[in-house]
Design a protein around this motif. Structure first.
Motif, PDB file in Angstrom:
ATOM      1  N   ASP A   1      -2.299  11.380  14.883  1.00 48.76           N
ATOM      2  CA  ASP A   1      -2.086  10.462  16.003  1.00 48.76           C
ATOM      3  C   ASP A   1      -2.504  11.178  17.284  1.00 48.76           C
ATOM      4  O   ASP A   1      -1.688  11.437  18.170  1.00 48.76           O
ATOM      5  CB  ASP A   1      -0.613  10.032  16.063  1.00 48.76           C
TER       6      ASP A   1
ATOM      7  N   ASP B   1      -2.984   6.813  12.694  1.00 46.90           N
ATOM      8  CA  ASP B   1      -2.410   5.754  13.521  1.00 46.90           C
ATOM      9  C   ASP B   1      -3.475   5.167  14.450  1.00 46.90           C
ATOM     10  O   ASP B   1      -4.497   5.794  14.741  1.00 46.90           O
ATOM     11  CB  ASP B   1      -1.252   6.306  14.346  1.00 46.90           C
ATOM     12  N   ASN B   2      -3.222   3.941  14.906  1.00 45.99           N
ATOM     13  CA  ASN B   2      -4.028   3.275  15.936  1.00 45.99           C
ATOM     14  C   ASN B   2      -5.489   3.092  15.541  1.00 45.99           C
ATOM     15  O   ASN B   2      -6.402   3.420  16.305  1.00 45.99           O
ATOM     16  CB  ASN B   2      -3.962   4.051  17.261  1.00 45.99           C
TER      17      ASN B   2
ATOM     18  N   GLN C   1       8.072   2.151  13.470  1.00 48.80           N
ATOM     19  CA  GLN C   1       6.994   2.980  12.938  1.00 48.80           C
ATOM     20  C   GLN C   1       7.494   4.388  12.623  1.00 48.80           C
ATOM     21  O   GLN C   1       7.068   5.004  11.637  1.00 48.80           O
ATOM     22  CB  GLN C   1       5.837   3.016  13.932  1.00 48.80           C
TER      23      GLN C   1
ATOM     24  N   PHE D   1      -2.748   0.853  11.063  1.00 46.43           N
ATOM     25  CA  PHE D   1      -2.835   2.223  10.585  1.00 46.43           C
ATOM     26  C   PHE D   1      -3.605   2.269   9.274  1.00 46.43           C
ATOM     27  O   PHE D   1      -3.756   1.263   8.573  1.00 46.43           O
ATOM     28  CB  PHE D   1      -1.446   2.845  10.407  1.00 46.43           C
TER      29      PHE D   1
ATOM     30  N   SER E   1       7.906  11.150  17.041  1.00 49.15           N
ATOM     31  CA  SER E   1       7.476  10.996  15.651  1.00 49.15           C
ATOM     32  C   SER E   1       7.753  12.270  14.850  1.00 49.15           C
ATOM     33  O   SER E   1       8.061  12.215  13.653  1.00 49.15           O
ATOM     34  CB  SER E   1       5.981  10.649  15.585  1.00 49.15           C
TER      35      SER E   1
ATOM     36  N   PHE F   1      -0.009  13.483   9.235  1.00 52.10           N
ATOM     37  CA  PHE F   1       0.024  12.346  10.155  1.00 52.10           C
ATOM     38  C   PHE F   1      -0.874  12.657  11.337  1.00 52.10           C
ATOM     39  O   PHE F   1      -0.683  13.663  12.028  1.00 52.10           O
ATOM     40  CB  PHE F   1       1.452  12.081  10.629  1.00 52.10           C
TER      41      PHE F   1
ATOM     42  N   ASP G   1      -2.200  -3.596  16.586  1.00 49.63           N
ATOM     43  CA  ASP G   1      -2.936  -2.395  16.201  1.00 49.63           C
ATOM     44  C   ASP G   1      -2.892  -2.273  14.683  1.00 49.63           C
ATOM     45  O   ASP G   1      -2.926  -3.273  13.988  1.00 49.63           O
ATOM     46  CB  ASP G   1      -2.366  -1.152  16.891  1.00 49.63           C
TER      47      ASP G   1
ATOM     48  N   VAL H   1       4.887   6.461  18.789  1.00 50.06           N
ATOM     49  CA  VAL H   1       5.158   5.410  17.808  1.00 50.06           C
ATOM     50  C   VAL H   1       6.404   4.634  18.213  1.00 50.06           C
ATOM     51  O   VAL H   1       7.300   5.152  18.885  1.00 50.06           O
ATOM     52  CB  VAL H   1       5.328   5.988  16.391  1.00 50.06           C
TER      53      VAL H   1
END
Length: 234
Positions: free
Chosen positions: A138, A164-165, A44, A214, A70, A136, A212, A40
């Motif tokens: 990712d 994410d992403n 972010q 989230f 992160s 989270f 991108d 990140v």
């Protein structure tokens, strides 16, 4: 536009405090160990910290540690008796992350587990980990659907789940995409769209990491179904 996005990230960072010597050292260490630059961005990371703080999170699950950047942002949001469990596929990355986390003074509340997440996740309950307040995700996008299902398995009413992403430069629009990451996200989106326990939104982003976005979700309060098993099979 990319130059403007990067410049704005730098401007916001200068005014809003997105970094410090420890975080800069973590980024340098990750680069020295040739970890992929897919973590990140600093702003972010600050968002993760603020979300965890606003949630009052005491127990956090992270799927995808990389070098722990992160993880440190999330770990800083925990109270002294809090717990963060982070899953990382690559043992070498997990070891770098553990050293970074210790350098950040968070080794007492952050545990990095190495191995395939879909092998590790079924074991967490048996190892005594309680439902998590914030999750989270990712990691490899191909398995986004299964991560979503496990996130619900380890949630409680009110748990916040962040993916994410999810925009993939806009490619997530295309049902005929041959990119397995895009298809993984699309399967996850389809699942969540039909999941009555979830309320969610998705936000497109631009910045130093490019274009991108989230997905932010919350588990609804319900006496009947908030703790039903997600029926995960893989």
């Amino acid at each position: 536009m990319d130059a403007t996005w990067r410049a704005l990230d730098a401007y916001f960072a200068a005014h809003l405090g997105f970094s410090d010597p420890v975080l800069e050292e973590v980024l340098q260490t990750n680069a020295q160990h040739k970890l992929p630059a897919i973590g990140v961005a600093p702003n972010q990371g600050k968002l993760l910290y603020l979300l965890a703080k606003m949630q009052g999170a005491r127990r956090i699950l992270e799927i995808g540690t990389l070098g722990g950047y992160s993880t440190i942002w999330l770990g800083r949001a925990l109270p002294p008796d809090g717990l963060l469990v982070s899953l990382e596929l690559v043992p070498r990355y997990a070891e770098v992350a553990r050293r970074n986390i210790a350098r950040a003074g968070l080794a007492d509340r952050v545990k990095v587990l190495a191995g395939r997440a879909l092998d590790r996740l079924p074991l967490l309950e048996g190892q005594g980990y309680p439902p998590f307040d914030l999750i989270f995700i990712d990691a490899d996008k191909e398995n986004s659907l299964y991560y979503a299902m496990w996130a619900l398995q380890y949630s409680r009413p009110g748990t916040v789940i962040l993916f994410d992403n999810v925009v993939r430069g806009g490619q997530v629009l295309y049902a005929n995409s041959t990119d397995p990451r895009v298809q993984g996200i699309r399967r996850m989106m389809e699942y969540l769209s039909k999941e009555p326990r979830i309320e969610a939104t998705a936000i497109q982003t631009v910045g130093a990491k490019g274009y991108d976005g989230f997905l932010l979700a919350r588990v609804k309060e319900s006496d009947d179904d908030s703790r039903q098993a997600a029926g995960v099979h893989r």
